[in-house]
Design a protein around this motif. Sequence first.
Motif, PDB file in Angstrom:
ATOM      1  N   ILE A  23       0.821  -1.211   0.000  1.00  0.00           N
ATOM      2  CA  ILE A  23       0.000   0.000   0.000  1.00  0.00           C
ATOM      3  C   ILE A  23       0.856   1.262   0.000  1.00  0.00           C
ATOM      4  O   ILE A  23       0.569   2.222  -0.729  1.00  0.00           O
ATOM      5  CB  ILE A  23      -0.966   0.008   1.211  1.00  0.00           C
ATOM      6  N   ASN A  24       1.915   1.283   0.794  1.00  0.00           N
ATOM      7  CA  ASN A  24       2.756   2.480   0.873  1.00  0.00           C
ATOM      8  C   ASN A  24       3.444   2.774  -0.459  1.00  0.00           C
ATOM      9  O   ASN A  24       3.566   3.926  -0.870  1.00  0.00           O
ATOM     10  CB  ASN A  24       3.795   2.333   1.985  1.00  0.00           C
ATOM     11  N   GLU A  25       3.899   1.708  -1.142  1.00  0.00           N
ATOM     12  CA  GLU A  25       4.520   1.897  -2.457  1.00  0.00           C
ATOM     13  C   GLU A  25       3.483   2.421  -3.463  1.00  0.00           C
ATOM     14  O   GLU A  25       3.790   3.280  -4.286  1.00  0.00           O
ATOM     15  CB  GLU A  25       5.119   0.582  -2.955  1.00  0.00           C
ATOM     16  N   ALA A  26       2.273   1.891  -3.387  1.00  0.00           N
ATOM     17  CA  ALA A  26       1.211   2.353  -4.289  1.00  0.00           C
ATOM     18  C   ALA A  26       0.885   3.819  -4.026  1.00  0.00           C
ATOM     19  O   ALA A  26       0.681   4.604  -4.970  1.00  0.00           O
ATOM     20  CB  ALA A  26      -0.042   1.500  -4.103  1.00  0.00           C
ATOM     21  N   ARG A  27       0.863   4.194  -2.758  1.00  0.00           N
ATOM     22  CA  ARG A  27       0.584   5.592  -2.383  1.00  0.00           C
ATOM     23  C   ARG A  27       1.660   6.519  -2.974  1.00  0.00           C
ATOM     24  O   ARG A  27       1.354   7.610  -3.474  1.00  0.00           O
ATOM     25  CB  ARG A  27       0.525   5.700  -0.863  1.00  0.00           C
ATOM     26  N   LYS A  28       2.907   6.060  -2.907  1.00  0.00           N
ATOM     27  CA  LYS A  28       4.028   6.845  -3.443  1.00  0.00           C
ATOM     28  C   LYS A  28       3.890   7.034  -4.961  1.00  0.00           C
ATOM     29  O   LYS A  28       4.101   8.127  -5.487  1.00  0.00           O
ATOM     30  CB  LYS A  28       5.328   6.112  -3.119  1.00  0.00           C
ATOM     31  N   VAL A  29       3.516   5.970  -5.665  1.00  0.00           N
ATOM     32  CA  VAL A  29       3.330   6.059  -7.125  1.00  0.00           C
ATOM     33  C   VAL A  29       2.180   7.003  -7.454  1.00  0.00           C
ATOM     34  O   VAL A  29       2.289   7.841  -8.365  1.00  0.00           O
ATOM     35  CB  VAL A  29       3.070   4.662  -7.724  1.00  0.00           C
ATOM     36  N   LEU A  30       1.080   6.877  -6.747  1.00  0.00           N
ATOM     37  CA  LEU A  30      -0.077   7.740  -7.009  1.00  0.00           C
ATOM     38  C   LEU A  30       0.245   9.208  -6.757  1.00  0.00           C
ATOM     39  O   LEU A  30      -0.370  10.097  -7.376  1.00  0.00           O
ATOM     40  CB  LEU A  30      -1.267   7.295  -6.160  1.00  0.00           C
ATOM     41  N   CYS A  31       1.217   9.492  -5.880  1.00  0.00           N
ATOM     42  CA  CYS A  31       1.640  10.884  -5.655  1.00  0.00           C
ATOM     43  C   CYS A  31       2.214  11.515  -6.926  1.00  0.00           C
ATOM     44  O   CYS A  31       2.168  12.733  -7.098  1.00  0.00           O
ATOM     45  CB  CYS A  31       2.694  10.950  -4.549  1.00  0.00           C
ATOM     46  N   TYR A  32       2.781  10.668  -7.821  1.00  0.00           N
ATOM     47  CA  TYR A  32       3.348  11.186  -9.067  1.00  0.00           C
ATOM     48  C   TYR A  32       2.268  11.615 -10.065  1.00  0.00           C
ATOM     49  O   TYR A  32       2.488  12.494 -10.890  1.00  0.00           O
ATOM     50  CB  TYR A  32       4.210  10.112  -9.770  1.00  0.00           C
ATOM     51  N   ILE A  33       1.112  10.945 -10.005  1.00  0.00           N
ATOM     52  CA  ILE A  33       0.144  11.066 -11.112  1.00  0.00           C
ATOM     53  C   ILE A  33      -1.263  11.486 -10.687  1.00  0.00           C
ATOM     54  O   ILE A  33      -2.151  11.567 -11.537  1.00  0.00           O
ATOM     55  CB  ILE A  33       0.059   9.723 -11.885  1.00  0.00           C
ATOM     56  N   ARG A  34      -1.488  11.742  -9.389  1.00  0.00           N
ATOM     57  CA  ARG A  34      -2.818  12.136  -8.923  1.00  0.00           C
ATOM     58  C   ARG A  34      -2.697  13.326  -7.951  1.00  0.00           C
ATOM     59  O   ARG A  34      -1.690  13.449  -7.244  1.00  0.00           O
ATOM     60  CB  ARG A  34      -3.516  10.989  -8.179  1.00  0.00           C
ATOM     61  N   PRO A  35      -3.729  14.160  -7.887  1.00  0.00           N
ATOM     62  CA  PRO A  35      -3.773  15.186  -6.835  1.00  0.00           C
ATOM     63  C   PRO A  35      -3.800  14.512  -5.464  1.00  0.00           C
ATOM     64  O   PRO A  35      -4.392  13.444  -5.297  1.00  0.00           O
ATOM     65  CB  PRO A  35      -5.086  15.920  -7.111  1.00  0.00           C
ATOM     66  N   LYS A  36      -3.140  15.128  -4.474  1.00  0.00           N
ATOM     67  CA  LYS A  36      -3.012  14.508  -3.143  1.00  0.00           C
ATOM     68  C   LYS A  36      -4.352  14.156  -2.527  1.00  0.00           C
ATOM     69  O   LYS A  36      -4.500  13.115  -1.877  1.00  0.00           O
ATOM     70  CB  LYS A  36      -2.242  15.456  -2.213  1.00  0.00           C
ATOM     71  N   GLU A  37      -5.349  15.031  -2.753  1.00  0.00           N
ATOM     72  CA  GLU A  37      -6.637  14.810  -2.092  1.00  0.00           C
ATOM     73  C   GLU A  37      -7.405  13.609  -2.647  1.00  0.00           C
ATOM     74  O   GLU A  37      -8.381  13.153  -2.040  1.00  0.00           O
ATOM     75  CB  GLU A  37      -7.512  16.075  -2.182  1.00  0.00           C
ATOM     76  N   LYS A  38      -6.989  13.070  -3.800  1.00  0.00           N
ATOM     77  CA  LYS A  38      -7.716  11.945  -4.398  1.00  0.00           C
ATOM     78  C   LYS A  38      -7.036  10.595  -4.174  1.00  0.00           C
ATOM     79  O   LYS A  38      -7.581   9.553  -4.550  1.00  0.00           O
ATOM     80  CB  LYS A  38      -7.882  12.187  -5.909  1.00  0.00           C
ATOM     81  N   ILE A  39      -5.852  10.605  -3.579  1.00  0.00           N
ATOM     82  CA  ILE A  39      -5.057   9.373  -3.480  1.00  0.00           C
ATOM     83  C   ILE A  39      -5.719   8.324  -2.603  1.00  0.00           C
ATOM     84  O   ILE A  39      -5.862   7.163  -2.994  1.00  0.00           O
ATOM     85  CB  ILE A  39      -3.634   9.703  -2.984  1.00  0.00           C
ATOM     86  N   GLU A  40      -6.139   8.715  -1.393  1.00  0.00           N
ATOM     87  CA  GLU A  40      -6.687   7.728  -0.459  1.00  0.00           C
ATOM     88  C   GLU A  40      -7.986   7.113  -0.966  1.00  0.00           C
ATOM     89  O   GLU A  40      -8.220   5.912  -0.808  1.00  0.00           O
ATOM     90  CB  GLU A  40      -6.903   8.365   0.916  1.00  0.00           C
ATOM     91  N   SER A  41      -8.832   7.952  -1.613  1.00  0.00           N
ATOM     92  CA  SER A  41     -10.096   7.413  -2.135  1.00  0.00           C
ATOM     93  C   SER A  41      -9.833   6.437  -3.273  1.00  0.00           C
ATOM     94  O   SER A  41     -10.525   5.415  -3.414  1.00  0.00           O
ATOM     95  CB  SER A  41     -11.011   8.554  -2.613  1.00  0.00           C
ATOM     96  N   GLU A  42      -8.802   6.708  -4.104  1.00  0.00           N
ATOM     97  CA  GLU A  42      -8.482   5.792  -5.203  1.00  0.00           C
ATOM     98  C   GLU A  42      -7.929   4.476  -4.666  1.00  0.00           C
ATOM     99  O   GLU A  42      -8.255   3.402  -5.181  1.00  0.00           O
ATOM    100  CB  GLU A  42      -7.487   6.427  -6.175  1.00  0.00           C
ATOM    101  N   ILE A  43      -7.102   4.551  -3.621  1.00  0.00           N
ATOM    102  CA  ILE A  43      -6.581   3.326  -3.013  1.00  0.00           C
ATOM    103  C   ILE A  43      -7.733   2.459  -2.501  1.00  0.00           C
ATOM    104  O   ILE A  43      -7.762   1.238  -2.711  1.00  0.00           O
ATOM    105  CB  ILE A  43      -5.604   3.666  -1.867  1.00  0.00           C
ATOM    106  N   SER A  44      -8.718   3.103  -1.857  1.00  0.00           N
ATOM    107  CA  SER A  44      -9.886   2.366  -1.336  1.00  0.00           C
ATOM    108  C   SER A  44     -10.660   1.700  -2.466  1.00  0.00           C
ATOM    109  O   SER A  44     -11.074   0.538  -2.361  1.00  0.00           O
ATOM    110  CB  SER A  44     -10.807   3.310  -0.561  1.00  0.00           C
ATOM    111  N   LYS A  45     -10.859   2.436  -3.578  1.00  0.00           N
ATOM    112  CA  LYS A  45     -11.595   1.885  -4.722  1.00  0.00           C
ATOM    113  C   LYS A  45     -10.863   0.697  -5.332  1.00  0.00           C
ATOM    114  O   LYS A  45     -11.480  -0.319  -5.694  1.00  0.00           O
ATOM    115  CB  LYS A  45     -11.810   2.970  -5.780  1.00  0.00           C
ATOM    116  N   ILE A  46      -9.535   0.817  -5.467  1.00  0.00           N
ATOM    117  CA  ILE A  46      -8.752  -0.284  -6.039  1.00  0.00           C
ATOM    118  C   ILE A  46      -8.815  -1.509  -5.128  1.00  0.00           C
ATOM    119  O   ILE A  46      -8.949  -2.646  -5.593  1.00  0.00           O
ATOM    120  CB  ILE A  46      -7.280   0.148  -6.271  1.00  0.00           C
ATOM    121  N   GLN A  47      -8.756  -1.287  -3.822  1.00  0.00           N
ATOM    122  CA  GLN A  47      -8.844  -2.402  -2.872  1.00  0.00           C
ATOM    123  C   GLN A  47     -10.192  -3.114  -2.979  1.00  0.00           C
ATOM    124  O   GLN A  47     -10.258  -4.346  -2.991  1.00  0.00           O
ATOM    125  CB  GLN A  47      -8.634  -1.886  -1.444  1.00  0.00           C
ATOM    126  N   GLU A  48     -11.262  -2.331  -3.099  1.00  0.00           N
ATOM    127  CA  GLU A  48     -12.604  -2.913  -3.220  1.00  0.00           C
ATOM    128  C   GLU A  48     -12.743  -3.714  -4.511  1.00  0.00           C
ATOM    129  O   GLU A  48     -13.238  -4.842  -4.509  1.00  0.00           O
ATOM    130  CB  GLU A  48     -13.658  -1.804  -3.180  1.00  0.00           C
TER     131      GLU A  48
END
Length: 463
Positions: free
Chosen positions: A205-230
């Motif tokens: 999860i932490n590595e995925a969060r780091k990658v998403l920081c490159y390509i997504r606005p910060k405020e959308k990262i956690e919600s996208e992680i939740s959606k991918i997990q679901e």
Amino acid sequence: MIQEKKISSKFIYFFGAFGGILFGYDIGVMTGALPFLQSDWNLQNDPTAIGWITSSLMLGAIFGGALSGQISDRIGRRKMILIASIIFALGSIMAGISPHNGILFMIVSRIILGLAVGAASALVPAYMSEMAPARLRGRLSGINQTMIVSGMLLSYIVAFVLKDLPETMAWRLMLSLAAVPALILFFGVLRLPESPRFLIKNNKINEARKVLCYIRPKEKIESEISKIQESSKWEEKASQKTSWGTLLSGKYRYLVIAGLGVAAFQQFQGANAIFYYIPLIVENATGNEASSALMWPIIQGVILVLGSLLFLLIADKFNRRTLLTLGGTVMGLSFILPAILNLVIPNASPMMIVVFLSIYVAFYSFTWAPLTWVIVGEIFPLIIRGRSSGLASSFNWIGSFLVGLLFPIMVASMAQEAVFAIFGAICLLGVLFVRLCVPETRGRSLEEIEEIGESKHLQKKTV
């Protein structure tokens, strides 16, 4: 502590799609190399050898696409693209150093290269769709198509530049130079991050969060992680309930047949007969040496690139079925009319067929070429999408392999115009298939498309 440098999203998307350049180059390079290879190895009267040398790439791609998807699910998209780039370079160099008259060595080299081509055809769209935000997926899908046809155009230009070298050196250089973009891809991908979807599925999860920081606005990262997990949990449960037999169960049969049919028709319509053999087609029509007709592949390549750019502009403005019907009808007539005109006007210009082939390529480039993969991406219900998409890709590569293998054999046994007329009839059958068996997917959600399949199943049950 030294802060790690951020990777730009443009860099990620460019090298994520760069595999399309190699895919296109290796698909197109034999077009320019074949006239010189044919002359060097005295293969003019051996259409079977020509067919096998050309089509062996697609034979490898059939297996490369299937294997790469399974392996990348275990080791990751990024590592699999790195492996594919090494295979690209190895296969290219092997083909370029084939011993004189080493037909079997060349075929094996091309099969190895085909493994990488098939891998690229599966991995690049998967990586891009997993990295891109939803609003950019359609456009980036079109960019992948543009990369592929740009790679084909590049191979045609390289062939034209090298055409005045001694014939042995010319074809060997054409084939070997594919190793250069393969190395560029390798070093570019070394800096690419892994797909966040793959990382999350493997509990990183932490590595995925780091990658998403490159390509997504910060405020959308956690919600996208939740959606991918679901969605990952849902897909894992779904995969346990599905089998190959599920694809032909009544509930899914209509949509599966539609998607597989479009993927198969795209190749059996004969487009790759043009892309692989246009210099030999011109030689057959005019009597001039194929090696002097290398400007024609460049013309076809330019048309393909312009068509892919046109598609980016009109992709969501016209119905999928409308564009497929328009394209298939004009493509079919472009193949059939030269045969008819040749009967009516026996002394017509031999270049007439080449002009009609250019019209075919123009309409193919913004209809069947890109739309096939748009439909394959849209039409399969989520629960069977993985298996269905893989099967559609296999059908497509099998069609490409058979067209590449059989075209020179067919031309050796009947008039060239008659061969294209057969492909023209297949184009019109493709239009009929679209009108009768393919639902409209533009503007519909995946759930709405799935409901169409269910309603067709219910209609049959009540009849």
